[in-house]
Design an enzyme around this catalytic site. Structure first.
Site, short mmCIF file in Angstrom:
data_model
loop_
_atom_site.label_atom_id
_atom_site.label_comp_id
_atom_site.label_asym_id
_atom_site.label_seq_id
_atom_site.Cartn_x
_atom_site.Cartn_y
_atom_site.Cartn_z
N GLY A 26 9.79 5.63 6.02
CA GLY A 26 11.19 5.61 6.46
C GLY A 26 11.54 4.38 7.28
CG PHE A 27 10.63 4.06 10.86
CD1 PHE A 27 11.92 4.14 11.35
CD2 PHE A 27 9.80 5.16 11.00
CE1 PHE A 27 12.37 5.29 12.00
CE2 PHE A 27 10.24 6.30 11.64
CZ PHE A 27 11.52 6.36 12.14
CG LEU A 85 -1.95 -1.12 1.31
CD1 LEU A 85 -2.71 -1.04 2.63
CD2 LEU A 85 -2.93 -1.05 0.15
CG ASP A 88 5.98 13.19 10.61
OD1 ASP A 88 6.22 14.27 10.03
OD2 ASP A 88 6.25 12.08 10.10
CB SER A 143 6.76 -1.73 3.01
OG SER A 143 8.00 -1.33 2.43
CE LYS A 179 3.61 2.10 10.13
NZ LYS A 179 3.83 3.26 11.04
#
Length: 836
Positions: free
Chosen positions: A510-511, A506, A626, A513, A528
């Site tokens: 940065g950490f 999807l 963020d 997929s 995730k």
């Protein structure tokens, strides 16, 4: 008769006194130039014609040493910007003179040469020294000469301060860079350990070095607009940087758009470069920007055998068993001398066979020192024995890389915070007498104990996190704990099957997929998969400890997690309409969902409600850190869900601020965060305000308009509302002006309040919710300084003046008081920051 006889005496006495005071006044009067028949001594000063700068003898820190220094004349706080003889002070300002001698400007003490401009071919005729209004001391052979006509100028010989119009250059012929070098400490202007230079290799990047040998920061190359590793320069609204390169030299120079604004760029004694602007209202220097952002990133900032801690004051502390090498330097903020041993090791004594043996102090969660030596040792016990066998060994560590020990100084030792998972354990050798316990040195060593239990601690750490989450969810009541059951601990095999071996991606961050999956109960989820075991581990814990403990209709729901070996996965509710950015910024033909104005307004309101819940309704204030369109997910009904809590910070209700490394996204970072100070929930408010502008326009704030006339949308939008323009021209063109004028105006006003430069002038997210709901009225806020200047073509800068107003309430007197206070502050800020 006697009176008549006294009159001549009285006359001559009066004349003598008058001459004395005239001489004293003349000797103390400020000079405007120094020529061959003039000199500066004692308390005399040289002042620029406009009265901006002054030069004379100084003794920083009230020491007995004197220097020729320059400072701001009109600034109430004495601030030095240049020192001539920084490494060669004089002992008596009255016996020293600054004058012209054989075509050079020289400093003499009792006739001995102390400092000189040292021109290789000095002029034999008329020469004078003049202090210009920009702080540049020049030597010329003609009256009223310009900088370009000077024989010598102080701008070519900076100390620690880079003033507007100055240059930090690289000589292409000699390959020698020009240095901006820190003071030794705040009371000693002599050459310090830290310096800034233009890369001698010609990369157009600036470097900061320790002792001119160890590089620990770079700006990245200049790309024509910004330095590649300083993205926050895109938000710059004060400085205009220019890069010049020719066959002789390369250099950067900068100017200030508002020439009345005092500014300076300093290589500080902390090892950081800092930009300051003078605030006339508060009579203080405001830190606009600094690099490196974290103090402990500065190489050897604490010297040998001292630990750097970001959250403590002072940030440098000697490790156990060591004392400051120079207490006087330490007290002045110069920690670079480091620390020295208090008690000798037993192995260093003349009779090393007697007395208790040395032992090791456990120092957990440390960033290990520089210059480790790797030793072949298969266990922590062998590593300790190896260090014991060398009296020169000061410390050791044992980890997955093997055994490391340190024979020399411990440099760059850092104490990390508890939430930093990258820390390691260092074992520091100390004399037995420095341990204040009854443990026998013949017993099991501390290192062996820690090594034996360390694996177990790591194994149960994640289990403890889950237990805390479950207990917290049981303790919290009401709206905060509307959790359907508890978090599910998924098996990796089950998630692998649910995602068809992670085949439908999807998105990617940065950490890791994110993949689409279907659980055994047929519910669709987003999984995730964290791929970085170092930073990913930290994000994993943060997500579980924040979003795992709360639930709100406008927060994405965490269904569960997986923790098997090095595998870390998080399972969320699936959002079929993906994220807000995919709907806002995609081309019309590629956009999955076209967001009408009513939907955009509800997304703005829902997001505000989610953030207000995090800030004000949870047991601990949760700062998201963020906020941006990528982290606002949309469900099947286009209801917004705040997501991605990997950078979030929890702040106890007894605290108002939290110190965190700047890891957010450029374009959404609040000014105070860029400056490196501890942040509050108002950092999220700023990010939300920047996102509101994008919700209105349907494009990134930094993207220019199609016709090229609008370079920075927030400025254009704020100015349009200020001048009573047609606000429907601000709306995404794809909507074809189908929007409520009242709602668009309200959103632009709210966004402008949210991005005020001073966090105290921003509303809370709770107030934002009330404004968008119509409970509070909001009137015109001042245009923030960060938005006042925008480029309408490559050469011209347009500035807008501020006009401030108030926000009032329809129903809540308390909120009215709070917001009115913000308004009054903003009015004051507006009047002091108006640019023309």
């Amino acid at each position: 008769m006697n009176n008549m006889n006294n009159k001549p005496c009285f006359f001559w006495l009066s004349l003598l006194i008058s001459c004395f005071f005239l001489h004293t006044y003349t000797s103390l009067a400020a000079l405007t130039t120094i020529s061959a028949n003039q000199s500066l001594s004692g308390d005399q000063t040289l002042v620029s014609k406009d009265g901006n700068f002054e030069l004379g003898f100084i003794n920083p820190g009230n020491s007995s040493r004197y220097y020729i220094g320059m400072w701001y004349k009109k600034v109430s706080r004495r601030t030095y910007v240049w020192v001539a003889n920084r490494d060669d002070p004089v002992s008596d300002k009255n016996s020293a003179i600054l004058t012209i001698l054989r075509g050079n400007l020289v400093l003499l003490e009792n006739g001995n040469l102390v400092w000189s401009t040292n021109l290789s071919s000095p002029s034999s005729g008329y020469v004078e020294a003049v202090l210009l209004g920009n702080g540049n001391l020049i030597l010329s052979n003609k009256p009223n000469a310009s900088e370009s006509e000077s024989l010598w100028q102080s701008f070519d010989h900076p100390t620690d301060t880079w003033l507007p119009g100055g240059r930090i250059k690289l000589d292409h012929k000699t390959k020698k860079p020009q240095y901006l070098t820190s003071w030794k400490n705040y009371g000693d202007p002599s050459t310090g350990q830290f310096s800034l230079e233009l890369d001698p290799n010609g990369t157009s990047a600036y470097l900061i070095l320790w002792n001119k040998t160890e590089q620990y920061w770079t700006s990245g190359a200049w790309n024509g607009h910004i330095f590649s590793l300083v993205p926050e320069m895109r938000l710059n609204y004060i400085y205009n940087f220019t890069f010049v390169s020719n066959e002789n030299e390369s250099y950067f120079t900068y100017t200030v758009y508002n020439t009345s604004q005092l500014s300076r760029f300093v290589m500080d004694v902390t090892g950081q470069i800092k930009q300051f602007t003078w605030l006339e209202v508060s009579q203080e220097w405001n830190l606009f920007w600094s690099q490196p952002r974290r103090q402990c990133e500065v190489y050897a900032v604490c010297g040998a055998f001292a630990s750097c801690t970001e959250t403590s004051q002072p940030y440098c502390n000697c490790v156990t068993g060591y004392d400051p090498k120079s207490r006087s330097d330490w007290d002045l903020g110069d920690y670079t001398g480091g620390c020295v041993k208090s008690t000798k090791f037993q192995c260093e004594s003349s009779n090393s066979s007697k007395g208790a043996k040395d032992r090791f102090l456990t120092m957990p969660n440390m960033a290990l020192p520089e210059h480790a030596e790797l030793v072949g040792a298969g266990s922590v016990g062998e590593c300790e024995s190896t260090c014991f066998s060398y009296c020169s060994c000061k410390a050791y560590a044992f980890n997955s890389s093997g055994c490391s020990f340190w024979n020399g100084d411990l440099l760059n030792l850092q104490q990390l915070t508890q939430d930093d998972s990258t820390g390691q354990t260092l074992f520091l050798k100390l004399a037995a007498s420095e341990f204040h316990d009854s443990k026998s040195s013949n017993g099991i060593s501390i290192g062996v104990i820690v090594g034996a239990v360390g694996g177990g601690v790591v194994a149960i750490l994640l289990a403890l996190v889950v237990i805390v989450v479950l207990r917290r969810s049981k303790r919290q009541g009401g709206a905060r704990t509307r959790m359907e059951g508890s978090l599910t601990a998924f098996a990796y095999r089950d998630l692998q099957q649910a995602t068809k071996n992670f085949s439908e991606k999807l998105g990617e961050g940065g950490f890791g997929s994110v993949f689409k999956g279907t659980l055994s109960d047929s519910s669709v989820v987003a999984v995730k998969k964290l791929e970085s075991i170092s930073q990913g581990e930290k994000q994993f814990r943060t997500e579980v400890s924040t979003i795992g403990t709360v639930q709100h209709v406008n927060l994405v729901r965490l269904r569960g997690f997986c923790s098997e070996g090095a595998k870390r996965l998080l399972v969320y509710d699936y959002m079929p309409n993906t994220s807000l950015d995919s709907c806002l910024f995609q081309e019309k033909e590629n956009s999955k969902v076209m967001l009408g104005w009513k939907v955009r307004y509800q997304i703005a309101l829902g997001t505000a409600r989610g953030l207000a819940y995090l800030h004000e309704k949870c047991r601990d204030c949760i700062i998201h850190c963020d906020v941006k369109p990528e982290n606002i997910l949309l469900d099947a009904d286009l209801c917004p869900k705040v997501a991605d809590f990997g950078l979030a910070k929890l702040v106890g209700r007894d605290f108002s601020r939290v110190l965190t490394t700047m890891r957010g996204t450029r374009g959404y970072l609040a000014p105070e965060w860029i400056s490196g100070v501890a942040i509050t929930a108002k950092a999220d408010v700023y990010s939300y305000g920047m996102m509101l502008f994008e919700i209105v326009s349907g494009r990134r704030n930094s993207d220019p308009s199609e016709d090229g006339l609008v370079k920075f949308f927030p400025t254009f939008a704020a100015n349009t509302v200020h001048q009573g323009g047609n606000v429907l021209t601000l709306v995404d063109p794809r909507l074809e002006a189908d929007a409520s004028v009242e709602e668009v105006t309200r959103v632009i006003k709210v966004a402008s309040w949210c991005v005020q430069d001073d966090e105290a002038h921003r509303p809370s997210m709770g107030q934002v919710v009330q404004i968008l709901e119509g409970v509070l009225d909001v009137t015109l806020p001042p245009i923030p300084r960060a938005l006042q200047a925008f480029v309408d073509n490559q050469e011209h800068i347009v500035f807008f003046t501020d006009s401030a107003s108030a926000v009032s309430t329809k129903s809540s007197q308390q909120v009215k008081s709070n917001v009115s206070t913000q308004s009054s502050h903003s009015k004051s800020n507006s009047s002091s920051s108006t640019q023309s």
